[in-house]
Design a protein around this motif. Sequence first.
Motif, PDB file in Angstrom:
ATOM      1  N   GLU A   1       0.824  -1.204   0.000  1.00 19.28           N
ATOM      2  CA  GLU A   1       0.000   0.000   0.000  1.00 19.28           C
ATOM      3  C   GLU A   1       0.861   1.259   0.000  1.00 19.28           C
ATOM      4  N   ILE A   2       1.937   1.222   0.788  1.00 22.31           N
ATOM      5  CA  ILE A   2       2.827   2.388   0.818  1.00 22.31           C
ATOM      6  C   ILE A   2       3.464   2.597  -0.549  1.00 22.31           C
ATOM      7  N   ASN A   3       3.937   1.499  -1.163  1.00 15.04           N
ATOM      8  CA  ASN A   3       4.542   1.614  -2.487  1.00 15.04           C
ATOM      9  C   ASN A   3       3.545   2.107  -3.528  1.00 15.04           C
ATOM     10  N   ASN A   4       2.294   1.682  -3.388  1.00 18.91           N
ATOM     11  CA  ASN A   4       1.261   2.126  -4.331  1.00 18.91           C
ATOM     12  C   ASN A   4       1.060   3.629  -4.274  1.00 18.91           C
ATOM     13  N   SER A   5       1.288   4.233  -3.116  1.00 16.66           N
ATOM     14  CA  SER A   5       1.172   5.687  -2.990  1.00 16.66           C
ATOM     15  C   SER A   5       2.450   6.392  -3.406  1.00 16.66           C
ATOM     16  N   LEU A   6       3.595   5.799  -3.059  1.00 17.64           N
ATOM     17  CA  LEU A   6       4.872   6.456  -3.346  1.00 17.64           C
ATOM     18  C   LEU A   6       5.215   6.449  -4.831  1.00 17.64           C
ATOM     19  N   SER A   7       4.838   5.386  -5.524  1.00 15.68           N
ATOM     20  CA  SER A   7       5.199   5.265  -6.937  1.00 15.68           C
ATOM     21  C   SER A   7       4.667   6.420  -7.787  1.00 15.68           C
ATOM     22  N   PRO A   8       3.360   6.791  -7.685  1.00 17.18           N
ATOM     23  CA  PRO A   8       2.895   7.933  -8.485  1.00 17.18           C
ATOM     24  C   PRO A   8       3.488   9.265  -8.019  1.00 17.18           C
ATOM     25  N   ILE A   9       3.764   9.399  -6.716  1.00 14.82           N
ATOM     26  CA  ILE A   9       4.389  10.634  -6.229  1.00 14.82           C
ATOM     27  C   ILE A   9       5.749  10.811  -6.889  1.00 14.82           C
ATOM     28  N   LYS A  10       6.533   9.738  -6.896  1.00 11.42           N
ATOM     29  CA  LYS A  10       7.853   9.787  -7.525  1.00 11.42           C
ATOM     30  C   LYS A  10       7.743  10.105  -9.009  1.00 11.42           C
ATOM     31  N   SER A  11       6.815   9.423  -9.696  1.00 13.06           N
ATOM     32  CA  SER A  11       6.643   9.616 -11.135  1.00 13.06           C
ATOM     33  C   SER A  11       6.207  11.044 -11.471  1.00 13.06           C
ATOM     34  N   LEU A  12       5.241  11.554 -10.707  1.00 13.20           N
ATOM     35  CA  LEU A  12       4.774  12.922 -10.947  1.00 13.20           C
ATOM     36  C   LEU A  12       5.870  13.947 -10.676  1.00 13.20           C
ATOM     37  N   ALA A  13       6.629  13.747  -9.619  1.00 17.22           N
ATOM     38  CA  ALA A  13       7.703  14.683  -9.289  1.00 17.22           C
ATOM     39  C   ALA A  13       8.757  14.691 -10.392  1.00 17.22           C
ATOM     40  N   GLN A  14       9.096  13.520 -10.928  1.00 19.76           N
ATOM     41  CA  GLN A  14      10.073  13.453 -12.015  1.00 19.76           C
ATOM     42  C   GLN A  14       9.550  14.148 -13.274  1.00 19.76           C
ATOM     43  N   SER A  15       8.260  13.951 -13.561  1.00 19.58           N
ATOM     44  CA  SER A  15       7.657  14.610 -14.730  1.00 19.58           C
ATOM     45  C   SER A  15       7.647  16.123 -14.560  1.00 19.58           C
ATOM     46  N   LEU A  16       7.304  16.570 -13.358  1.00 20.90           N
ATOM     47  CA  LEU A  16       7.280  18.007 -13.095  1.00 20.90           C
ATOM     48  C   LEU A  16       8.664  18.646 -13.187  1.00 20.90           C
ATOM     49  N   VAL A  17       9.697  17.913 -12.814  1.00 20.38           N
ATOM     50  CA  VAL A  17      11.065  18.433 -12.954  1.00 20.38           C
ATOM     51  C   VAL A  17      11.341  18.747 -14.416  1.00 20.38           C
ATOM     52  N   GLU A  18      10.971  17.815 -15.310  1.00 20.59           N
ATOM     53  CA  GLU A  18      11.214  18.011 -16.739  1.00 20.59           C
ATOM     54  C   GLU A  18      10.393  19.186 -17.283  1.00 20.59           C
ATOM     55  N   VAL A  19       9.101  19.248 -16.907  1.00 26.93           N
ATOM     56  CA  VAL A  19       8.225  20.330 -17.392  1.00 26.93           C
ATOM     57  C   VAL A  19       8.698  21.677 -16.834  1.00 26.93           C
ATOM     58  N   TRP A  20       8.990  21.713 -15.543  1.00 29.18           N
ATOM     59  CA  TRP A  20       9.372  22.972 -14.893  1.00 29.18           C
ATOM     60  C   TRP A  20      10.687  23.509 -15.452  1.00 29.18           C
ATOM     61  N   ALA A  21      11.591  22.590 -15.805  1.00 33.11           N
ATOM     62  CA  ALA A  21      12.874  23.011 -16.369  1.00 33.11           C
ATOM     63  C   ALA A  21      12.673  23.745 -17.695  1.00 33.11           C
ATOM     64  N   GLN A  22      11.630  23.380 -18.447  1.00 26.97           N
ATOM     65  CA  GLN A  22      11.351  24.035 -19.730  1.00 26.97           C
ATOM     66  C   GLN A  22      10.582  25.341 -19.554  1.00 26.97           C
ATOM     67  N   LEU A  23       9.737  25.414 -18.507  1.00 21.45           N
ATOM     68  CA  LEU A  23       8.869  26.587 -18.328  1.00 21.45           C
ATOM     69  C   LEU A  23       9.469  27.668 -17.440  1.00 21.45           C
ATOM     70  N   SER A  24      10.408  27.299 -16.588  1.00 24.55           N
ATOM     71  CA  SER A  24      10.908  28.266 -15.617  1.00 24.55           C
ATOM     72  C   SER A  24      12.393  28.058 -15.380  1.00 24.55           C
ATOM     73  N   ASP A  25      13.037  29.105 -14.935  1.00 26.48           N
ATOM     74  CA  ASP A  25      14.449  28.979 -14.583  1.00 26.48           C
ATOM     75  C   ASP A  25      14.638  29.116 -13.066  1.00 26.48           C
ATOM     76  N   ASP A  26      13.594  28.703 -12.333  1.00 25.40           N
ATOM     77  CA  ASP A  26      13.633  28.772 -10.874  1.00 25.40           C
ATOM     78  C   ASP A  26      14.318  27.511 -10.329  1.00 25.40           C
ATOM     79  N   PRO A  27      15.601  27.604  -9.975  1.00 25.13           N
ATOM     80  CA  PRO A  27      16.318  26.411  -9.525  1.00 25.13           C
ATOM     81  C   PRO A  27      15.792  25.858  -8.194  1.00 25.13           C
ATOM     82  N   ALA A  28      15.236  26.705  -7.340  1.00 24.45           N
ATOM     83  CA  ALA A  28      14.732  26.248  -6.039  1.00 24.45           C
ATOM     84  C   ALA A  28      13.543  25.305  -6.213  1.00 24.45           C
TER      85      ALA A  28
END
Length: 195
Positions: A1-28
Amino acid sequence: EINNSLSPIKSLAQSLVEVWAQLSDDPAAIEALQVIASRSDNLMQFVNRYASLNQQFAIKIEEIQLSTLLDKVIALFEHSIITEYSNIKVKADPVLLEQVLINLIKNAIEASGRDSPVKVSASQDKLTTKIKIEDNGSGIANPDNLFVPFYTTKAEGKGIGLVLSRNMIEQQGGRLSLQNRADNRGAEALIWLPQ
């Protein structure tokens, strides 16, 4: 159950890193998302390790020549190892027993240091086969925590090797203990397997 919750969190965070890197130059913001992805991954690994501690193995008990198995395991190490055993046959799962022996001998070598030999011996009576691995290290400072999951005194240790080894031996009907030697400095690991 814990892995079922953590897996999408990890995936979404990785996707957002890629999107945010293209849309913003906010390193924080990018760094914060990377931390979320990294911590999610670490927590998933932790949960998987914890789950493996009580894993039920498919045990395949066979009558095996213990000396042959011990010789094969000892050949994996370049360290000086003193042996004291004869042609003993034992009923055990050869794959699991080999894994436990590798772990215990590796621990003994790490405890002993480069120039101090490790001793591996085996004996047998009508009821039990006993395998003993002795080192010449500093001994066990805190024996109460030996089989506590994730407790380790090693800088690179994970704290699951002894717990997993004990689980593998107990599922074969045996016992595993680790204690300070009575005859010398250092520790000894003892495996008892039923005949």
